[in-house]
Enzyme design. Structure first.
Site, mmCIF file in Angstrom:
data_model
loop_
_atom_site.group_PDB
_atom_site.id
_atom_site.type_symbol
_atom_site.label_atom_id
_atom_site.label_comp_id
_atom_site.label_asym_id
_atom_site.label_seq_id
_atom_site.Cartn_x
_atom_site.Cartn_y
_atom_site.Cartn_z
ATOM 1 C CG ASN A 95 -37.282 70.262 65.317
ATOM 2 O OD1 ASN A 95 -36.193 70.462 65.846
ATOM 3 N ND2 ASN A 95 -37.764 69.051 65.109
ATOM 4 N N GLY B 184 -33.992 68.820 55.176
ATOM 5 C CA GLY B 184 -34.797 67.617 54.962
ATOM 6 C C GLY B 184 -34.777 66.789 56.229
ATOM 7 C CD GLU C 191 -32.095 60.924 61.786
ATOM 8 O OE1 GLU C 191 -31.434 60.566 60.806
ATOM 9 O OE2 GLU C 191 -33.336 60.878 61.833
ATOM 10 N NE ARG D 73 -36.736 59.122 58.791
ATOM 11 C CZ ARG D 73 -36.921 59.263 60.099
ATOM 12 N NH1 ARG D 73 -38.135 59.218 60.600
ATOM 13 N NH2 ARG D 73 -35.907 59.466 60.900
ATOM 14 C CB CYS E 146 -37.230 65.957 62.703
ATOM 15 S SG CYS E 146 -36.909 64.334 63.386
ATOM 16 C CD GLU F 98 -34.388 63.077 73.202
ATOM 17 O OE1 GLU F 98 -34.760 62.550 74.250
ATOM 18 O OE2 GLU F 98 -33.285 63.635 73.059
ATOM 19 C CG PHE F 99 -34.765 69.374 72.355
ATOM 20 C CD1 PHE F 99 -35.639 70.135 71.580
ATOM 21 C CD2 PHE F 99 -35.020 69.261 73.715
ATOM 22 C CE1 PHE F 99 -36.729 70.787 72.154
ATOM 23 C CE2 PHE F 99 -36.109 69.909 74.302
ATOM 24 C CZ PHE F 99 -36.965 70.669 73.519
ATOM 25 C CG LEU F 100 -32.503 62.304 69.596
ATOM 26 C CD1 LEU F 100 -32.245 61.919 68.150
ATOM 27 C CD2 LEU F 100 -32.539 61.049 70.446
ATOM 28 C CB ALA G 36 -27.175 79.587 51.655
#
Ligand code: UGA
Length: 450
Positions: free
Chosen positions: A214, A263, A158, A336, A266, A154-156, A258
């Site tokens: 990722n 963060g 947030e 997170r 994932c 899955e490449f969704l 930059a």
């Protein structure tokens, strides 16, 4: 007859996937071992902020196409295809992924299966997990109830999870049979009709596709952050530089922002897990490369703390510091592995009096860092501050009027940890501006914006 689907593990990915499958017209049963979460979902309440998702869940709880349970027996009897969407956090004792929840779900499901089915992994896992899971399921499934395994990463993102799921830029399926491919084509038929690329691979390639994607995004961010260190040493401007190189279509402008670094739930853990798995497989090049990506990222956080220190004359002890942003990126309440909270905590540990404001993530921020003070407006965060740290680039901060803010602070000094502010306008309003990779923050090159 239409396929019946289950979604095992209704966290971020699972709830979104389940609701979107219901939207596509399927009957879906979502399972979680967390009873409280299931009760909330049954009441149509999504336990995190994601645009459009509340509405989708409520709609399909009403239509009856989306139901939730804690009972594996119900799921085993119900579904033809089981999507596995449990979490794969970083292990407590190292960089590898903790597969406890994947194994627990497979072990709980297998004995409750009564007919042949397909188990489709969506969780981000170390390569080799699908093959291991297939053997694990086979050992625990009753006779006559074979469970075949496929992988469908899955490449969704947030903040855009619903649209990413309903209109993905590609669908990747790792399969071991034509039957598995056929079932997945049936499920994703609307996206296929809309022309979405459908990429069929073996299981291992599909597993790797996710961590490789990722890691590449993380590498782009760490690349520009490493280059921003050179910009500082050489008196160059990283924003202008990123804009120049981004005009090369092979490089592109995106993910070259930059600042304080990446963060979230994932990128950081996936980079580490991929590094650990590559090293287990004896592939040291990926290990070394990604180890450096991680180190540059952590250094980017420390660099912003240094700029904060510099901005108050070298010693943070006793200084009033306003922190704007707690979420790991704008548009979410997720904190997170948030660079913003890490920097806020580091500054507070040096004795500063820190006031944090985030338009959406205060409740999660408070839970994650009870030691920090959270306030409920930008104005209360900056009032009396001796320096302001911009750590999550919410529109509210980008659009803030620097002249008005200057009246509220005690010293007009800002550290733009996301390179998101208009430095010329802020300087003109009397602010001293510091930012990673922009030692002199000269006006940007003239020419089309990125
Ligand atoms: C990421 C990937 O983008 C998704 O494709 C993937 O499906 C998802 O992880 C996942 O594995 O589930 P997400 O965690 O929502 O999505 O966040 P991103 O939008 O990728 O941002 C990650 C971090 O990079 C954020 O902290 C963001 O502020 C930072 N970032 C992004 C930068 O520091 N600079 C940039 O130029 C871009």
């Amino acid at each position: 007859m239409a396929l019946k689907l289950s979604v095992l593990g209704v966290g971020y990915l699972g709830v979104t996937h389940a609701a979107c499958l219901a939207q596509l017209g399927f009957e879906v049963l979502g399972l979680d071992v967390d009873r409280h979460r299931i009760d909330r979902l049954r009441a149509g309440e999504v336990p995190f902020h994601e645009p459009g998702l509340d509405e989708l869940v409520r709609t399909h709880c009403r239509t009856g196409r989306l139901r939730f349970t804690t009972d594996y027996a119900e799921v085993g009897a119900f579904a033809d295809v089981h999507f596995l969407t449990v979490g794969t956090p970083q292990a407590a004792d190292g960089d590898r992924a903790d597969l406890r929840f994947v194994d627990a779900a497979a072990d709980a499901l297998a004995p409750r299966l009564s007919r042949p089915c397909l188990v489709v992994g969506k969780s981000t896992v170390p390569v080799g997990t699908a093959a291991r899971l297939a053997a694990r399921l086979a050992a625990r499934t009753p006779a006559g109830a074979r469970a075949e395994v496929a992988w469908n990463p899955e490449f969704l993102r947030e903040g855009t999870a619903v649209t990413d799921t309903l209109r993905p830029d590609r669908i990747v399926v790792g399969v071991a049979s034509a039957r598995a491919e056929g079932l997945l084509r049936e499920i994703y038929a609307p996206a296929l009709e809309a022309g979405t690329p459908f990429l069929v691979t073996d299981l291992a390639t599909a597993e790797l596709a996710k961590v490789a994607a990722n890691s590449f995004l993380a590498m782009k961010i760490s690349f520009i952050n490493a280059v921003s260190e050179v910009c500082e040493a050489a008196g160059a401007d990283v924003l202008a530089l990123a804009r120049v190189i981004g005009h090369d279509a092979r490089i592109g402008h995106r993910f070259l922002g930059a600042g304080v670094g990446f963060g979230g739930g994932c990128l950081p853990k996936d980079v580490r897990a991929f590094r650990a798995r590559a090293e287990e497989l004896g592939c040291t090049a990926v290990g070394t490369l990604l180890g450096e990506v991680d180190q540059v990222n952590l250094r980017s956080r420390r660099r912003v703390v240094e700029l904060a220190r510099e901005s108050v004359g070298g010693d943070l002890a006793g200084r009033r510091v306003a922190v704007l942003g707690a979420a790991f990126k704008p548009g979410t309440d997720d904190v997170r592995d948030s660079p913003a909270l890490d920097v806020a905590s580091a500054v507070s540990r040096e004795g500063a009096k820190v006031a944090v404001y985030d338009p959406m993530a205060a409740a999660n921020g408070r839970r994650a860092r009870p030691d920090l003070e959270f306030v409920d407006s930008m104005r209360s965060a900056v009032t009396g501050a001796e320096t302001v740290l911009l750590l999550t680039e919410w529109e509210e901060f980008r659009r803030a009027d620097p002249a008005e803010l200057a009246r509220w602070v005690s010293v007009a000094s800002v550290v733009d940890g996301r390179n998101a502010l208009d430095h010329v306008a802020w300087s003109a309003a009397g602010w001293t501006v510091r930012a990673p990779g922009r030692p002199g923050f000269p006006p940007l090159l003239s020419g089309p914006a990125a």
